[in-house]
Design a protein around this motif. Structure first.
Motif, short mmCIF file in Angstrom:
data_model
loop_
_atom_site.label_atom_id
_atom_site.label_comp_id
_atom_site.label_asym_id
_atom_site.label_seq_id
_atom_site.Cartn_x
_atom_site.Cartn_y
_atom_site.Cartn_z
N GLU A 311 0.83 -1.20 0.00
CA GLU A 311 0.00 0.00 0.00
C GLU A 311 0.86 1.25 0.00
N THR A 312 0.54 2.13 -0.93
CA THR A 312 1.19 3.45 -1.03
C THR A 312 0.16 4.50 -0.64
N ARG A 313 0.50 5.32 0.34
CA ARG A 313 -0.38 6.41 0.74
C ARG A 313 0.42 7.71 0.71
N GLY A 314 0.04 8.60 -0.19
CA GLY A 314 0.76 9.85 -0.36
C GLY A 314 0.06 11.06 0.21
N ARG A 315 -1.01 10.83 0.98
CA ARG A 315 -1.71 11.92 1.64
C ARG A 315 -1.70 11.69 3.14
N TYR A 316 -2.59 12.32 3.85
CA TYR A 316 -2.59 12.23 5.31
C TYR A 316 -3.11 10.86 5.74
N THR A 317 -2.44 10.26 6.72
CA THR A 317 -2.79 8.89 7.07
C THR A 317 -2.36 8.54 8.48
N ASN A 318 -2.99 7.53 9.02
CA ASN A 318 -2.56 6.91 10.26
C ASN A 318 -1.42 5.94 9.95
N ALA A 319 -0.76 5.49 11.00
CA ALA A 319 0.23 4.41 10.87
C ALA A 319 -0.46 3.09 11.17
N GLU A 320 0.28 1.98 11.05
CA GLU A 320 -0.30 0.67 11.31
C GLU A 320 0.54 -0.11 12.32
N ALA A 321 -0.11 -1.04 13.01
CA ALA A 321 0.54 -1.94 13.96
C ALA A 321 0.95 -1.19 15.23
N PRO A 322 1.22 -1.90 16.32
CA PRO A 322 1.60 -1.25 17.57
C PRO A 322 2.82 -0.33 17.44
N ALA A 323 3.73 -0.67 16.53
CA ALA A 323 4.94 0.13 16.38
C ALA A 323 4.69 1.42 15.60
N GLY A 324 3.50 1.61 15.07
CA GLY A 324 3.21 2.80 14.28
C GLY A 324 3.96 2.80 12.97
N VAL A 325 3.86 1.71 12.23
CA VAL A 325 4.63 1.55 11.00
C VAL A 325 4.05 2.41 9.89
N LYS A 326 4.91 3.21 9.26
CA LYS A 326 4.55 3.95 8.06
C LYS A 326 5.42 3.54 6.87
N ILE A 327 6.67 3.29 7.14
CA ILE A 327 7.59 2.76 6.13
C ILE A 327 8.11 1.45 6.70
N GLY A 328 7.52 0.35 6.30
CA GLY A 328 7.93 -0.92 6.89
C GLY A 328 7.12 -2.08 6.38
N ASN A 329 7.08 -3.15 7.18
CA ASN A 329 6.47 -4.40 6.73
C ASN A 329 5.77 -5.12 7.86
N LEU A 330 4.77 -5.92 7.48
CA LEU A 330 4.09 -6.83 8.39
C LEU A 330 4.10 -8.21 7.76
N PHE A 331 4.20 -9.24 8.60
CA PHE A 331 4.20 -10.62 8.12
C PHE A 331 3.22 -11.43 8.97
N TYR A 332 2.47 -12.30 8.29
CA TYR A 332 1.45 -13.09 8.95
C TYR A 332 1.72 -14.57 8.75
N GLY A 333 1.80 -15.30 9.87
CA GLY A 333 2.09 -16.72 9.81
C GLY A 333 1.01 -17.54 10.49
N THR A 334 1.12 -18.83 10.39
CA THR A 334 0.12 -19.72 10.97
C THR A 334 0.16 -19.75 12.48
N GLU A 335 1.24 -19.19 13.08
CA GLU A 335 1.36 -19.22 14.54
C GLU A 335 1.55 -17.82 15.13
N GLY A 336 1.44 -16.78 14.31
CA GLY A 336 1.60 -15.44 14.85
C GLY A 336 1.87 -14.43 13.75
N TRP A 337 2.39 -13.27 14.14
CA TRP A 337 2.68 -12.23 13.16
C TRP A 337 3.89 -11.41 13.61
N LEU A 338 4.48 -10.68 12.67
CA LEU A 338 5.70 -9.92 12.94
C LEU A 338 5.60 -8.54 12.31
#
Length: 458
Positions: A311-338
């Motif tokens: 996802e590319t967001r070039g306007r005003y936006t919230n961050a994602e995940a507890p770390a407040g990720v704006k430039i980064g990554n999330l990974f989803y697995g069968t036993e958790g996430w990162l």
């Protein structure tokens, strides 16, 4: 220094000829080896924006056996400042200047070049450099379109050159640790990865066509792109937001996070399907010449059903995940996430909201009894990794060989094609073509402007 360097090379070649016969080393194979105590001579091509940072980093390696001999840019207005910066970092050794990269390739003393030009020049500059016997450090994305990226690989292999792509995360210790954690089953089987490029950008305005500045060789700046009149709003840096020279933020900041998303997902093949949608929001086309979307969502599917989202967001936006990720990554697995925010990562088990492993934890949880995740792997950094490979003449040392860089670069490129066609596209990774979509295939390659042509046979 130069005479000593030549003497060492001649002496080494002579000794090899005596020991193994006069045909033991070809000129190509000999130039692939640089002695550990010999200085690697570089030329830096494109030294304005990102190129300035690369020039600064490589010149700071002077005491480690690296020297930038030449700085090259089609705009001469800031060459003097770059020469001074380089000389200050190189104990007063002042590089020369050029405005035409072809003169750099003619210099037999240059071992490798740094390519930090606009995207539309990456492939041709790399191919020309390989043909001239130079090794290459090329910025991301490795190419402006898919076809020419494959030609870069062919040139690197044909001329036996070391070509590193500037995906620096490949040489960041904590990121390497996070990837190893994922690949060893830290959150189970990773079935989906997500990349984020949230960079609010304002309108850069609009201007009438005009004569280029006297300091700018505009023909060389355009290079492979089709001829058009000079416009200051389509030039320095703003080239990112126009299709003939750039790839938008999906292909600007995005490639870094695309690379990590593919890496963490463990994919060494192309996806089989892509779709992308978005647009330019909050900016009037009457007030800005931007062509690429500032808001874009892209989804890729692999042959085993695994998913990569971006996802590319070039306007005003919230961050994602507890770390407040704006430039980064999330990974989803069968036993958790990162979550990976820059070089900081945390892993969460199932529905738990407290991380059980991460880069800032003194005791990162081991997986399967392997204690290697307690510390991040050592890394000298991406630039030093390139220099080490050049000195050894061994591309297997590289953290991001041109083929690795190409595989990650293809993702934003085909996402943009899906956006521009408005179609859900099926992709044949073996031939790097779309299936039954001639309109999409037209975007895989461009028409080159003579003499700046990427050749069919490199």
């Amino acid at each position: 220094m130069t005479n000593r360097r030549r003497f060492i090379k001649k002496a080494a070649a002579g000794a090899a000829g005596m020991a193994l016969g006069t045909s033991a080393f070809s000129a190509k194979s000999y130039r692939n080896i640089i002695g550990a105590n010999d200085r690697v001579i570089l030329a830096s091509i494109g030294v304005r924006g990102r190129g300035k940072g690369l020039l600064e980093n490589f010149t700071r390696m002077y005491k480690d056996g690296v020297m930038v001999k030449t700085v090259c840019d089609v705009d001469s207005s800031f060459l003097g400042e770059r020469v001074k910066m380089a000389a200050d970092n190189q104990d007063g050794n002042k590089p020369g200047t050029e405005t035409d990269m072809r003169k750099v390739f003619d210099d037999q003393e240059v071992d490798a070049v740094i390519v930090a030009t606009p995207n539309h020049w990456h492939a041709l500059a790399t191919i020309w450099a390989c043909q001239a016997g130079k090794n290459v450090y090329v910025e991301k994305p490795s190419s402006h379109n898919v076809w020419e990226g494959r030609k870069m690989i062919e040139a690197a292999r044909k001329y036996d050159r070391i070509v590193q792509v500037g995906f620096q995360n490949r040489s960041i210790s904590n990121v390497m640790q996070a990837m190893a954690f994922l690949h060893d089953g830290g959150i189970g089987d990773v079935y989906m990865s997500r990349g984020m490029c949230f960079k609010p950008r304002d309108s850069f305005g609009i201007a009438e066509d005009s004569a280029p500045p006297a300091s700018l060789n505009y023909d060389l700046w355009l290079g492979p792109a089709n001829w058009r009149p000079y416009n200051e709003k389509r030039g320095h840096y703003n080239w990112h937001w126009h299709w003939d020279t750039g790839n938008g933020d999906t292909g600007n900041q995005g490639p870094h996070q695309f690379d990590i998303a593919r890496w963490g997902l463990g994919k060494k093949v192309h996806p089989v399907k892509v779709q992308s949608m978005g647009g330019i929001f909050g900016i009037s086309p009457k007030e800005c010449s931007q062509e690429t979307p500032n808001t874009q969502t892209s989804v890729f599917e692999y042959d085993d059903g695994k998913i990569l989202e971006f996802e590319t967001r070039g306007r005003y936006t919230n961050a994602e995940a507890p770390a407040g990720v704006k430039i980064g990554n999330l990974f989803y697995g069968t036993e958790g996430w990162l979550e990976l925010n820059g070089s900081t990562w945390k892993a969460y088990r199932e529905r738990e909201n407290k991380p059980f492993a991460g880069s800032d934890m003194a005791e990162t949880a081991a997986v399967g009894g392997d204690q290697s995740f307690r510390t991040a792997p050592d890394s000298k950094g991406h630039f030093a990794n390139f220099i080490d490979a050049v000195k050894a003449g061994n591309r297997s040392i590289l953290n991001c060989d041109v083929e690795v860089g190409h595989m990650s670069t293809v993702l934003p490129l085909i996402a943009n094609i899906a956006y521009r066609t408005g179609d859900t596209l099926e992709f044949n990774g073996e031939f790097e073509q779309f299936i039954d979509n001639e309109a999409a295939d037209l975007y895989l390659k461009r028409r080159y402007r003579y003499p700046y042509v990427v050749p069919e046979k490199v």
